[in-house]
Design a protein around this motif. Structure first.
Motif, PDB file in Angstrom:
ATOM      1  N   ARG A 102      87.627 -53.368 -26.575  1.00 36.81           N
ATOM      2  CA  ARG A 102      87.952 -53.745 -27.956  1.00 36.81           C
ATOM      3  C   ARG A 102      88.235 -52.461 -28.730  1.00 36.81           C
ATOM      4  N   PRO A 103      88.802 -52.588 -29.927  1.00 35.15           N
ATOM      5  CA  PRO A 103      88.955 -51.375 -30.746  1.00 35.15           C
ATOM      6  C   PRO A 103      87.611 -50.697 -30.967  1.00 35.15           C
ATOM      7  N   ILE A 104      87.661 -49.404 -31.202  1.00 32.06           N
ATOM      8  CA  ILE A 104      86.410 -48.649 -31.324  1.00 32.06           C
ATOM      9  C   ILE A 104      86.192 -48.174 -32.760  1.00 32.06           C
ATOM     10  N   VAL A 105      84.943 -47.871 -33.030  1.00 30.22           N
ATOM     11  CA  VAL A 105      84.562 -47.311 -34.333  1.00 30.22           C
ATOM     12  C   VAL A 105      84.819 -45.803 -34.263  1.00 30.22           C
ATOM     13  N   PRO A 106      85.488 -45.231 -35.275  1.00 35.64           N
ATOM     14  CA  PRO A 106      85.717 -43.782 -35.244  1.00 35.64           C
ATOM     15  C   PRO A 106      84.405 -43.009 -35.144  1.00 35.64           C
ATOM     16  N   GLY A 107      84.434 -41.911 -34.405  1.00 37.95           N
ATOM     17  CA  GLY A 107      83.215 -41.100 -34.233  1.00 37.95           C
ATOM     18  C   GLY A 107      82.657 -40.625 -35.559  1.00 37.95           C
ATOM     19  N   VAL A 108      83.536 -40.234 -36.474  1.00 39.22           N
ATOM     20  CA  VAL A 108      83.032 -39.745 -37.770  1.00 39.22           C
ATOM     21  C   VAL A 108      82.377 -40.869 -38.580  1.00 39.22           C
ATOM     22  N   MET A 109      82.807 -42.109 -38.335  1.00 34.19           N
ATOM     23  CA  MET A 109      82.150 -43.229 -39.014  1.00 34.19           C
ATOM     24  C   MET A 109      80.752 -43.455 -38.416  1.00 34.19           C
ATOM     25  N   SER A 110      80.654 -43.361 -37.100  1.00 35.44           N
ATOM     26  CA  SER A 110      79.329 -43.477 -36.457  1.00 35.44           C
ATOM     27  C   SER A 110      78.395 -42.402 -36.996  1.00 35.44           C
ATOM     28  N   LEU A 111      78.951 -41.210 -37.150  1.00 32.08           N
ATOM     29  CA  LEU A 111      78.145 -40.102 -37.671  1.00 32.08           C
ATOM     30  C   LEU A 111      77.710 -40.394 -39.118  1.00 32.08           C
ATOM     31  N   SER A 112      78.604 -40.976 -39.886  1.00 35.52           N
ATOM     32  CA  SER A 112      78.263 -41.329 -41.277  1.00 35.52           C
ATOM     33  C   SER A 112      77.143 -42.366 -41.310  1.00 35.52           C
ATOM     34  N   ILE A 113      77.221 -43.329 -40.397  1.00 35.79           N
ATOM     35  CA  ILE A 113      76.223 -44.411 -40.369  1.00 35.79           C
ATOM     36  C   ILE A 113      74.832 -43.841 -40.091  1.00 35.79           C
TER      37      ILE A 113
END
Lengths: 153, 226
Positions: free
Chosen positions: A64-75
């Motif tokens: 499936r589409p993925i969550v951007p790494g920088v968004m994971s880092l933000s979370i």
């Protein structure tokens, strides 16, 4: 009531082995919002659709589409800064990405206190941080160092 | 009767560039887990593609009453392999930095030097044994045990590894694959006899007197035995 709406954490509150966590669902609309407010960030180049398009992601071998790494880092950063409270200071956060976070993944955001020391009056707390998905995988793992104030006498 | 619980797979900042956990951090964490009822007797440092016999943690480990042993995690044509009982001869004969070692050559060399080699995270694609076993590329006559429970693998991958161990009648070991402090001891290996040296570890693994289990299972087991 603090400006951020989170309670203040004090150095004396942090004990080795303490754990805290939240749950988070990586909903596609949240990724879409993140992409739209971050337009122009080269790390979020979505030309091949990896972050937003099922067919594009599958063409890249992703389920499936993925969550951007920088968004994971933000979370995960938000988990730590909320825990630290408004007067806490995030000094460092190092993370590595071991697997992709997929759209729709149900995540546990986890942080664990692995060290706490008083250095010249500054309370310094080291945390391990993780994102864990429902498959038992930890796509992001890292460490954060936070400075916490001492409780007023 | 269980004599000890060891984590057979851990990395540290001393020699693994993707790790964030220090050896002292692991020791402090184990002390904290013990205070919460967990039973972790020690761990084996298995740094990526690296082994330095001069590095010792005996004094530090002694302060925390934790056994710390040394091995290495090497990379072969059928995935990663944990090596225990590394000798000067093995260091001379094998290029530890090679990321595509022949598993047959490595496993034979380890056996001939009196050590034991255990394929790591056996259920993971590409870097585990599973895919390679399906393709018939594995010399199973050289494999006595596999890491059937790995802290970095998904539940499905660990399930595949367990299936493989059962189908091939291999001994199972557990390791956290810790790269960060709080991961140490998440997956463990239970031994029927005390293990405090590498020689003792090799002897128990070769004899197959070991079993993989989670930290929670070990905690329950140890609690029931007390």
């Amino acid at each position: 009531m603090s400006l951020t709406g989170t309670e203040q954490r004090y150095f004396g509150d942090a004990e080795l082995g303490d754990e805290f966590e939240e749950s988070y669902v990586a909903r596609p609309e949240l990724v879409e919002t993140y992409l739209s407010v971050s337009r122009g960030n080269a790390q979020l180049d979505d030309e091949d659709g990896r972050f937003s398009d099922a067919a594009g992601a599958q063409a890249l071998g992703l389920e499936r589409p993925i969550v951007p790494g920088v968004m994971s880092l933000s979370i995960i950063t938000r988990l730590v800064t909320d825990w630290a409270g408004p007067a806490g200071r995030l000094r460092t956060l190092d993370a590595n990405f071991r697997r992709p976070v997929l759209h729709g993944d149900r995540l546990r955001l986890m942080a664990l206190v692995t060290d706490a020391s008083d250095e010249s009056g500054i309370g310094r707390v080291t945390l391990d941080v993780y994102l864990e998905n429902e498959r038992g995988e930890r796509p992001l793992q890292g460490t954060a160092v936070v400075e916490l104030p001492h409780r007023p006498r | 009767m269980i004599a000890c619980y060891l984590d057979l797979h851990a990395h540290s900042t001393d020699a693994s560039d993707d790790a964030g956990g220090t050896v002292e951090g692991y020791l402090k964490w184990i002390a904290a887990r013990r205070r919460r009822g967990y039973r972790i007797d020690g761990f084996v440092l298995t740094e990526h593609r690296h082994y330095d016999p001069a590095v010792r943690y005996d004094e530090l480990a002694g302060r925390y009453d934790v056994t710390v042993l040394h091995g290495a995690e090497l990379e072969t044509d059928v995935g990663h392999v944990l090596v225990y009982g590394i000798t000067p001869g093995l260091v001379r004969g094998i290029d530890f930095a090679d990321v595509a070692l022949s598993h047959r050559e490595l496993l034979t060399a380890v056996r001939d030097e009196g050590g034991v080699a255990v394929p790591a995270h056996a259920g993971r694609p590409r870097i585990g044994l599973w895919d390679h076993a399906q393709a018939g590329r594995v010399g199973f006559e050289l494999v006595g045990a596999i890491e059937a429970l790995n802290g970095g693998s998904s539940d499905e991958e660990n399930g595949r590894a367990r299936e493989l161990a059962e189908a091939r009648q291999l001994a199972s070991v557990g390791g956290s694959d810790a790269h960060f402090v709080s991961a140490i001891g998440r997956c463990l290996t239970a031994f029927e006899r005390p293990v405090t040296t590498v020689a003792g570890l090799v002897a128990e693994l070769v004899a197959g007197r070991c079993r993989a289990l989670t930290a929670e299972e070990a905690r329950a087991e140890a609690g029931a035995a007390d």
